[in-house]
Design an enzyme around this catalytic site. Structure first.
Site, PDB file in Angstrom:
ATOM      1  N   TYR A  43       7.244  17.679  10.890  1.00 32.87           N
ATOM      2  CA  TYR A  43       8.192  16.563  11.071  1.00 32.87           C
ATOM      3  C   TYR A  43       9.655  16.998  10.995  1.00 32.87           C
ATOM      4  O   TYR A  43      10.547  16.141  11.048  1.00 32.87           O
ATOM      5  CB  TYR A  43       7.998  15.514   9.974  1.00 32.87           C
ATOM      6  CG  TYR A  43       6.588  15.015   9.772  1.00 32.87           C
ATOM      7  CD1 TYR A  43       5.897  14.365  10.792  1.00 32.87           C
ATOM      8  CD2 TYR A  43       5.949  15.160   8.541  1.00 32.87           C
ATOM      9  CE1 TYR A  43       4.613  13.891  10.584  1.00 32.87           C
ATOM     10  CE2 TYR A  43       4.672  14.674   8.329  1.00 32.87           C
ATOM     11  CZ  TYR A  43       4.013  14.051   9.356  1.00 32.87           C
ATOM     12  OH  TYR A  43       2.748  13.568   9.145  1.00 32.87           O
ATOM     13  N   TYR A  51       1.435  13.832   0.930  1.00 33.27           N
ATOM     14  CA  TYR A  51       1.202  14.406   2.256  1.00 33.27           C
ATOM     15  C   TYR A  51       1.484  15.911   2.278  1.00 33.27           C
ATOM     16  O   TYR A  51       1.992  16.425   3.282  1.00 33.27           O
ATOM     17  CB  TYR A  51       2.022  13.674   3.319  1.00 33.27           C
ATOM     18  CG  TYR A  51       1.773  12.182   3.320  1.00 33.27           C
ATOM     19  CD1 TYR A  51       0.557  11.663   3.779  1.00 33.27           C
ATOM     20  CD2 TYR A  51       2.723  11.291   2.838  1.00 33.27           C
ATOM     21  CE1 TYR A  51       0.317  10.307   3.758  1.00 33.27           C
ATOM     22  CE2 TYR A  51       2.485   9.923   2.811  1.00 33.27           C
ATOM     23  CZ  TYR A  51       1.284   9.441   3.282  1.00 33.27           C
ATOM     24  OH  TYR A  51       1.043   8.083   3.266  1.00 33.27           O
ATOM     25  N   GLU A  56       0.828  -1.217   0.000  1.00 30.33           N
ATOM     26  CA  GLU A  56       0.000   0.000   0.000  1.00 30.33           C
ATOM     27  C   GLU A  56       0.858   1.260   0.000  1.00 30.33           C
ATOM     28  O   GLU A  56       0.823   2.038   0.962  1.00 30.33           O
ATOM     29  CB  GLU A  56      -0.849   0.028   1.278  1.00 30.33           C
ATOM     30  CG  GLU A  56      -1.758  -1.151   1.478  1.00 30.33           C
ATOM     31  CD  GLU A  56      -2.389  -1.161   2.862  1.00 30.33           C
ATOM     32  OE1 GLU A  56      -1.881  -0.477   3.789  1.00 30.33           O
ATOM     33  OE2 GLU A  56      -3.387  -1.853   3.026  1.00 30.33           O
ATOM     34  N   CYS A  59       0.885  33.809  10.084  1.00 27.28           N
ATOM     35  CA  CYS A  59       1.205  34.611  11.245  1.00 27.28           C
ATOM     36  C   CYS A  59       1.789  33.756  12.381  1.00 27.28           C
ATOM     37  O   CYS A  59       1.189  33.641  13.449  1.00 27.28           O
ATOM     38  CB  CYS A  59      -0.087  35.296  11.677  1.00 27.28           C
ATOM     39  SG  CYS A  59       0.204  36.730  12.671  1.00 27.28           S
ATOM     40  N   GLU A  60       2.896  33.089  12.109  1.00 29.81           N
ATOM     41  CA  GLU A  60       3.604  32.297  13.123  1.00 29.81           C
ATOM     42  C   GLU A  60       5.094  32.296  12.794  1.00 29.81           C
ATOM     43  O   GLU A  60       5.466  32.129  11.625  1.00 29.81           O
ATOM     44  CB  GLU A  60       3.129  30.831  13.135  1.00 29.81           C
ATOM     45  CG  GLU A  60       1.706  30.677  13.598  1.00 29.81           C
ATOM     46  CD  GLU A  60       1.402  29.304  14.190  1.00 29.81           C
ATOM     47  OE1 GLU A  60       2.344  28.590  14.614  1.00 29.81           O
ATOM     48  OE2 GLU A  60       0.220  28.962  14.227  1.00 29.81           O
TER      49      GLU A  60
HETATM   50  N1  LLP Z   1      -0.896   1.813   4.762  1.00 29.06           N
HETATM   51  C1  LLP Z   1      -1.250   2.279   5.964  1.00 29.06           C
HETATM   52  C2  LLP Z   1      -2.096   1.457   6.828  1.00 29.06           C
HETATM   53  C3  LLP Z   1      -0.781   3.530   6.373  1.00 29.06           C
HETATM   54  O1  LLP Z   1      -1.106   3.986   7.584  1.00 29.06           O
HETATM   55  C4  LLP Z   1       0.032   4.302   5.517  1.00 29.06           C
HETATM   56  C5  LLP Z   1       0.502   5.624   5.915  1.00 29.06           C
HETATM   57  C6  LLP Z   1       0.359   3.775   4.261  1.00 29.06           C
HETATM   58  C7  LLP Z   1      -0.112   2.517   3.914  1.00 29.06           C
HETATM   59  C8  LLP Z   1       1.219   4.520   3.260  1.00 29.06           C
HETATM   60  O2  LLP Z   1       2.477   4.833   3.733  1.00 29.06           O
HETATM   61  P1  LLP Z   1       3.555   5.478   2.746  1.00 29.06           P
HETATM   62  O3  LLP Z   1       3.822   4.470   1.660  1.00 29.06           O
HETATM   63  O4  LLP Z   1       2.955   6.703   2.172  1.00 29.06           O
HETATM   64  O5  LLP Z   1       4.743   5.761   3.556  1.00 29.06           O
HETATM   65  N2  LLP Z   1       2.104  12.294   6.845  1.00 29.06           N
HETATM   66  C9  LLP Z   1       3.323  11.510   6.959  1.00 29.06           C
HETATM   67  C10 LLP Z   1       3.124  10.093   6.530  1.00 29.06           C
HETATM   68  C11 LLP Z   1       1.992   9.427   7.270  1.00 29.06           C
HETATM   69  C12 LLP Z   1       1.714   8.053   6.803  1.00 29.06           C
HETATM   70  C13 LLP Z   1       0.457   7.533   7.409  1.00 29.06           C
HETATM   71  N3  LLP Z   1       0.155   6.204   7.004  1.00 29.06           N
HETATM   72  C14 LLP Z   1       4.433  12.192   6.165  1.00 29.06           C
HETATM   73  O6  LLP Z   1       4.179  13.206   5.539  1.00 29.06           O
HETATM   74  O7  LLP Z   1       5.566  11.737   6.196  1.00 29.06           O
END
Ligand code: LLP
Length: 402
Positions: free
Chosen positions: A304, A359, A261, A330-331
């Site tokens: 992050y 993201y 995924e 404004c931060e």
């Molecule tokens: N599957 C599940 C159950 C997940 O929770 C996530 C991501 C993915 C797949 C996909 O993960 P990826 O391949 O995109 O790494 N906002 C954060 C990343 C949060 C990911 C949340 N879950 C960032 O910007 O680094």
């Protein structure tokens, strides 16, 4: 990243701030995975939370991708775009009974990540086909907030509770057709992917879970964000994954499907946020380049401490200087980069923020009542979709619910 001339042309045509996505690159990343993991058992379910731009989703749909959805809204969007229900998995956490019922009624496979929800499901939906999410007990990710294995995470059923999960499932005659784990986002070590697979496969015995159709190993494939960051050797990793999975199927006694995924891997590199600098300020110890966007539109550096490459599109050969590249919010913490060396930035220069496809827009907000930027999707250098930004007037109307 889309080339500099094209980005400048699009900025001129549509104005800034502007998100630009290269759909062809996203598809290339999708097909990459089938090269790396060369088995007809592979199914790729794109993690829609990374970027839900409908034109990008349509490209993936037509390429045969499935969807990993984490809310009823995401399920609804995927269904509305024509993704078949059999190609969608719903992996929510801490879902309400109403949300659970609603998604179960769509026929989409629900991935249950707690014994509490499993017990409720056994009572409310006996006989149904579900997937179980386990905590792989491996800690990895590009920062602590995106690691989803180990003791500190709220996700998944403990591996130690596999027998208890089986007992509860049997009490409601539930059919466990899949097992799932997701270790984290931006996995730093190939060994973590392999270890998580091992841990999930260790509980996936035919005696305990005899009706499996797939194992789902989540997302997390890392992409480089810095120029000096090496790309993971996915060819080698894919080979190890394939061998491991084939050996598992042999022992299990049936050819299962192998799901991944990815979110970031498919969409991060295809996106760029173009911003325009409007103010250069010489503070005592810092030069500040202030631009017409801010952290609500691309929050990863602030949330992050993430690094996003920034290019000066207008003055690529300028004498390098060191800048704090700040937004219009404004931060004080509203910075895309701090003390970044970059060719001289002048007022009205266009800057391109890289890896803005995952993201970024999807985590956006209208904080300070600034509308989210417009989005342009390209395929083979042609704009195939353009979504204008909301105007201030439309945003105010929405706030006033008028
Ligand atoms: N599957 C599940 C159950 C997940 O929770 C996530 C991501 C993915 C797949 C996909 O993960 P990826 O391949 O995109 O790494 N906002 C954060 C990343 C949060 C990911 C949340 N879950 C960032 O910007 O680094």
């Amino acid at each position: 990243m889309t080339d500099s001339v094209k980005l400048q042309e699009l900025a001129k045509k549509y104005g800034t701030p502007l998100f630009v996505y290269d759909g062809a690159l996203m598809l290339e990343r999708y097909y990459d995975l089938f090269r790396f993991i060369s088995t007809d058992a592979l199914r790729v379910h794109y993690a829609l939370k990374a970027n839900y731009n409908p034109a990008l989703l349509a490209l993936l749909r037509d390429a045969g991708a499935g969807i990993d959805a984490v809310s009823p809204g995401e399920v609804e969007l995927a269904l509305a775009l024509g993704f078949d229900k059999d190609r969608i998995i719903y992996t929510a956490n801490n879902m309400t009974d109403a949300e659970f019922d609603r998604v179960m009624r769509t026929g989409v496979t629900v991935n249950i990540g707690s014994l509490s929800r499993l017990k409720k499901c056994a009572v409310s939906h006996p006989g149904s086909r579900i997937c179980l999410r386990f905590n792989p007990d491996v800690c990895d990710g590009d920062n602590a907030m995106t690691m989803t294995g180990g003791d500190l995470t709220k996700f998944g059923i403990l591996l130690d509770d596999a027998d208890e999960a089986k007992r509860i499932a049997d009490s409601g005659d539930l059919h466990i057709i899949g097992l799932h784990e997701h270790t984290g986002s931006g996995l730093q070590h190939v060994e973590s992917v392999l270890k998580s697979m091992d841990n999930l496969m260790a509980i996936a015995t035919p005696e305990r879970f005899g009706e499996l159709e797939f194992l789902d190993f989540g997302g997390g494939f890392k992409v480089p964000y810095r120029d000096d960051e090496a790309r993971v050797d996915y060819v080698e990793m894919g080979r190890q994954i394939t061998d491991k999975f084939n050996a598992f199927c042999e022992t299990y006694g049936k050819k299962l499907l192998m799901r991944f995924e990815p979110g970031k891997y498919l969409s991060a590199e295809c996106g760029t946020l173009i911003v325009e600098v409007n103010t250069i300020k010489h503070n005592r110890s810092r030069v500040i380049a202030g631009c017409n966007s801010g952290f609500p539109q691309l929050i990863r550096p602030v949330l992050y401490g993430a690094y996003h490459k920034i290019t000066n599109l207008s003055n690529p050969d300028g004498v390098p200087g060191v800048y704090d590249i700040c937004g219009n919010i404004c931060e004080t913490g509203d910075r895309f980069a701090e003390q970044r060396e970059i060719p001289e930035i002048r007022e009205y220069d266009l800057l391109a923020i890289g890896n803005a496809g995952a993201y970024c827009y999807s985590m956006g907000s209208v904080y300070n009542l600034r509308p989210m930027p417009a989005e342009a999707v390209l395929k083979d250098d042609e704009v195939i979709s353009f979504t204008p930004a909301e105007t201030d007037a439309e945003l105010v109307k929405r706030v006033l619910r008028k």
